[in-house]
Design a protein around this motif. Structure first.
Motif, PDB file in Angstrom:
ATOM      1  N   LEU A  17       0.821  -1.205   0.000  1.00 32.39           N
ATOM      2  CA  LEU A  17       0.000   0.000   0.000  1.00 32.39           C
ATOM      3  C   LEU A  17       0.860   1.262   0.000  1.00 32.39           C
ATOM      4  O   LEU A  17       0.521   2.259  -0.650  1.00 32.39           O
ATOM      5  CB  LEU A  17      -0.915  -0.026   1.221  1.00 32.39           C
ATOM      6  N   LEU A  18       1.989   1.214   0.695  1.00 31.17           N
ATOM      7  CA  LEU A  18       2.901   2.359   0.691  1.00 31.17           C
ATOM      8  C   LEU A  18       3.477   2.585  -0.708  1.00 31.17           C
ATOM      9  O   LEU A  18       3.580   3.733  -1.174  1.00 31.17           O
ATOM     10  CB  LEU A  18       4.019   2.132   1.706  1.00 31.17           C
ATOM     11  N   ASP A  19       3.840   1.510  -1.390  1.00 34.45           N
ATOM     12  CA  ASP A  19       4.327   1.637  -2.768  1.00 34.45           C
ATOM     13  C   ASP A  19       3.262   2.247  -3.674  1.00 34.45           C
ATOM     14  O   ASP A  19       3.566   3.076  -4.535  1.00 34.45           O
ATOM     15  CB  ASP A  19       4.739   0.269  -3.315  1.00 34.45           C
ATOM     16  N   LEU A  20       2.008   1.852  -3.480  1.00 32.35           N
ATOM     17  CA  LEU A  20       0.925   2.385  -4.303  1.00 32.35           C
ATOM     18  C   LEU A  20       0.697   3.870  -4.022  1.00 32.35           C
ATOM     19  O   LEU A  20       0.425   4.648  -4.948  1.00 32.35           O
ATOM     20  CB  LEU A  20      -0.361   1.597  -4.063  1.00 32.35           C
ATOM     21  N   ALA A  21       0.804   4.281  -2.761  1.00 30.40           N
ATOM     22  CA  ALA A  21       0.649   5.702  -2.440  1.00 30.40           C
ATOM     23  C   ALA A  21       1.745   6.526  -3.110  1.00 30.40           C
ATOM     24  O   ALA A  21       1.482   7.606  -3.669  1.00 30.40           O
ATOM     25  CB  ALA A  21       0.671   5.898  -0.923  1.00 30.40           C
ATOM     26  N   ARG A  22       2.979   6.031  -3.076  1.00 34.09           N
ATOM     27  CA  ARG A  22       4.082   6.730  -3.763  1.00 34.09           C
ATOM     28  C   ARG A  22       3.815   6.809  -5.267  1.00 34.09           C
ATOM     29  O   ARG A  22       4.033   7.848  -5.897  1.00 34.09           O
ATOM     30  CB  ARG A  22       5.403   5.994  -3.511  1.00 34.09           C
ATOM     31  N   ALA A  31      -4.103  13.802  -3.659  1.00 35.47           N
ATOM     32  CA  ALA A  31      -4.316  13.560  -2.232  1.00 35.47           C
ATOM     33  C   ALA A  31      -4.522  12.068  -2.021  1.00 35.47           C
ATOM     34  O   ALA A  31      -4.581  11.288  -2.979  1.00 35.47           O
ATOM     35  CB  ALA A  31      -5.542  14.343  -1.742  1.00 35.47           C
ATOM     36  N   ALA A  32      -4.661  11.673  -0.757  1.00 38.75           N
ATOM     37  CA  ALA A  32      -4.900  10.264  -0.437  1.00 38.75           C
ATOM     38  C   ALA A  32      -5.690  10.163   0.859  1.00 38.75           C
ATOM     39  O   ALA A  32      -5.742  11.100   1.658  1.00 38.75           O
ATOM     40  CB  ALA A  32      -3.579   9.501  -0.323  1.00 38.75           C
ATOM     41  N   MET A  33      -6.301   9.022   1.039  1.00 36.31           N
ATOM     42  CA  MET A  33      -6.957   8.709   2.301  1.00 36.31           C
ATOM     43  C   MET A  33      -6.870   7.201   2.496  1.00 36.31           C
ATOM     44  O   MET A  33      -6.506   6.470   1.572  1.00 36.31           O
ATOM     45  CB  MET A  33      -8.421   9.155   2.306  1.00 36.31           C
ATOM     46  N   ALA A  61       6.728   9.512   3.462  1.00 39.30           N
ATOM     47  CA  ALA A  61       7.210   9.028   2.171  1.00 39.30           C
ATOM     48  C   ALA A  61       6.654   9.822   0.996  1.00 39.30           C
ATOM     49  O   ALA A  61       7.165   9.701  -0.127  1.00 39.30           O
ATOM     50  CB  ALA A  61       6.851   7.555   2.007  1.00 39.30           C
ATOM     51  N   THR A  62       5.600  10.608   1.206  1.00 38.63           N
ATOM     52  CA  THR A  62       4.999  11.411   0.145  1.00 38.63           C
ATOM     53  C   THR A  62       4.789  12.835   0.665  1.00 38.63           C
ATOM     54  O   THR A  62       4.991  13.112   1.846  1.00 38.63           O
ATOM     55  CB  THR A  62       3.624  10.847  -0.286  1.00 38.63           C
ATOM     56  N   SER A  63       4.345  13.709  -0.224  1.00 43.90           N
ATOM     57  CA  SER A  63       3.960  15.060   0.194  1.00 43.90           C
ATOM     58  C   SER A  63       2.452  15.263   0.088  1.00 43.90           C
ATOM     59  O   SER A  63       1.973  16.394   0.142  1.00 43.90           O
ATOM     60  CB  SER A  63       4.692  16.106  -0.661  1.00 43.90           C
ATOM     61  N   LEU A  64       1.707  14.177  -0.070  1.00 42.15           N
ATOM     62  CA  LEU A  64       0.270  14.261  -0.234  1.00 42.15           C
ATOM     63  C   LEU A  64      -0.433  14.602   1.076  1.00 42.15           C
ATOM     64  O   LEU A  64       0.000  14.165   2.144  1.00 42.15           O
ATOM     65  CB  LEU A  64      -0.286  12.924  -0.735  1.00 42.15           C
ATOM     66  N   MET A  91       3.341  17.027  12.972  1.00 39.73           N
ATOM     67  CA  MET A  91       4.471  16.635  12.126  1.00 39.73           C
ATOM     68  C   MET A  91       4.283  17.038  10.670  1.00 39.73           C
ATOM     69  O   MET A  91       5.258  17.334   9.969  1.00 39.73           O
ATOM     70  CB  MET A  91       4.688  15.122  12.219  1.00 39.73           C
ATOM     71  N   PHE A  92       3.026  17.058  10.219  1.00 37.98           N
ATOM     72  CA  PHE A  92       2.732  17.336   8.810  1.00 37.98           C
ATOM     73  C   PHE A  92       1.659  18.422   8.739  1.00 37.98           C
ATOM     74  O   PHE A  92       0.501  18.153   8.413  1.00 37.98           O
ATOM     75  CB  PHE A  92       2.270  16.061   8.110  1.00 37.98           C
TER      76      PHE A  92
END
Length: 318
Positions: A17-22, A31-33, A61-64, A91-92
């Motif tokens: 899932l982390l790879d897919l978000a990147r 954006a993402a959720m 890992a992203t800026s989303l 943090m973000f």
């Protein structure tokens, strides 16, 4: 209209899932959720990573900007939700929101506490929202009700607390959500049903507030392949709303959908091998006044979905 990527913890292990978000960020998604489950909907789905630890990794890992749908009050004490959301927001800054809803027995029954009726779940959610906001404001909270707190105070808080969206699947709930939420999140459905939900939210106090929509969809090279993947990966779309909230086990959802055919999925979620058709659906969302759409791919290959939509669908939306 913001086009985001929905990260389904039920369908993919957290590393995938982390790879897919990147990949979604590189492809041009805005954006993402993500979901927040203890159990998958079905045994076949077979995954259930912990959303909050994954969110820290994904936002680093992203800026989303990211959001999560959460149900405070049973599996999560609202003070813990407040603390987790405050930490991510610190943090973000400006990149996190949380959607709060009454949840499903599927995830909440694991505490061993009885699953309350709908009116009690709704009252518990409303108390939880008030508690969370008070903690974000720096108050020391003592509360006796459907949730309980003693001398609770958050020492680490962001300068600006994250928005709280209300999760709603019916006009009745959407109207109630409009009275307290900073925005609405719902799921895609027939246009008339979506209009009723959005209108109810605005009527209930949500006028001028953002509306987000999670869109389950299946795309593949052929219509038949898209239908088969939808049936395999997201049969939960066929489960009646009341049962959706009350069934306790993934095996119960498997039983409820045992006789569902792939062809039956065409009336439940957006299924098409035609990328232009998917673009048309999204343009219709924009016409309804939806501010953000989070695309939830349940087709055979999420990486191919990201690439194809980035190449053909996102540019068509301007």
């Amino acid at each position: 209209m913001t086009i985001g990527f929905h990260c389904s913890h039920e369908l993919f292990p957290p590393d995938r899932l982390l790879d897919l978000a990147r990949r979604a960020e590189r492809a041009g998604f805005h954006a993402a959720m993500c979901s927040d489950h203890f159990n998958p909907w079905t045994e076949r789905q077979g995954e259930s990573g912990f959303a909050w630890s994954w969110l820290g990794a994904a936002m680093q890992a992203t800026s989303l900007p990211f959001g999560v749908v959460n149900a405070p009050g049973q599996r999560y004490h609202p003070a813990i939700v407040a603390q987790a959301a405050a930490t991510l927001s610190l943090m973000f800054p400006g990149r996190f929101w949380v959607a709060l809803g009454t949840g499903q027995n599927l995830n909440e029954h694991i505490t061993g506490d009885p699953w309350p009726p709908k009116d009690r779940r709704r009252a518990r959610l409303r108390e939880s929202v008030d508690v969370i906001r008070a903690l974000w404001a720096g108050e020391t909270v003592n509360h006796d009700g459907l949730v309980r707190l003693r001398d609770a105070r958050l020492y680490t808080r962001p300068e600006t607390p994250p928005p709280i969206y209300g999760a709603a699947l019916t006009p009745e709930t959407a109207e109630w959500v409009g009275s307290w939420a900073d925005g609405l999140i719902t799921v895609s459905g027939p246009r008339d049903a979506q209009c009723k939900i959005i209108d109810a939210f605005r009527r209930g106090g949500g006028a001028g507030k953002p509306v987000a929509e999670q869109v389950a969809l299946s795309w593949a090279d052929t219509e038949a392949e898209a239908l088969r993947a939808a049936r395999r990966n997201w049969p939960v779309a066929a489960v009646d709303l009341g049962k959706n909230q009350d069934l306790p086990l993934p095996s119960d959802f498997d039983r409820e959908t045992a006789h569902l055919s792939p062809e039956g999925m065409a009336d439940l979620i957006r299924v098409s091998s035609d990328l232009d058709r998917h673009a048309e659906w999204l343009r219709a969302d924009s016409e309804l006044g939806v501010d953000a759409v989070y695309l939830h791919p349940v087709g055979p290959d999420p990486a191919s979905f990201i690439d194809a939509f980035a190449d053909r669908v996102l540019p068509a939306l301007g």
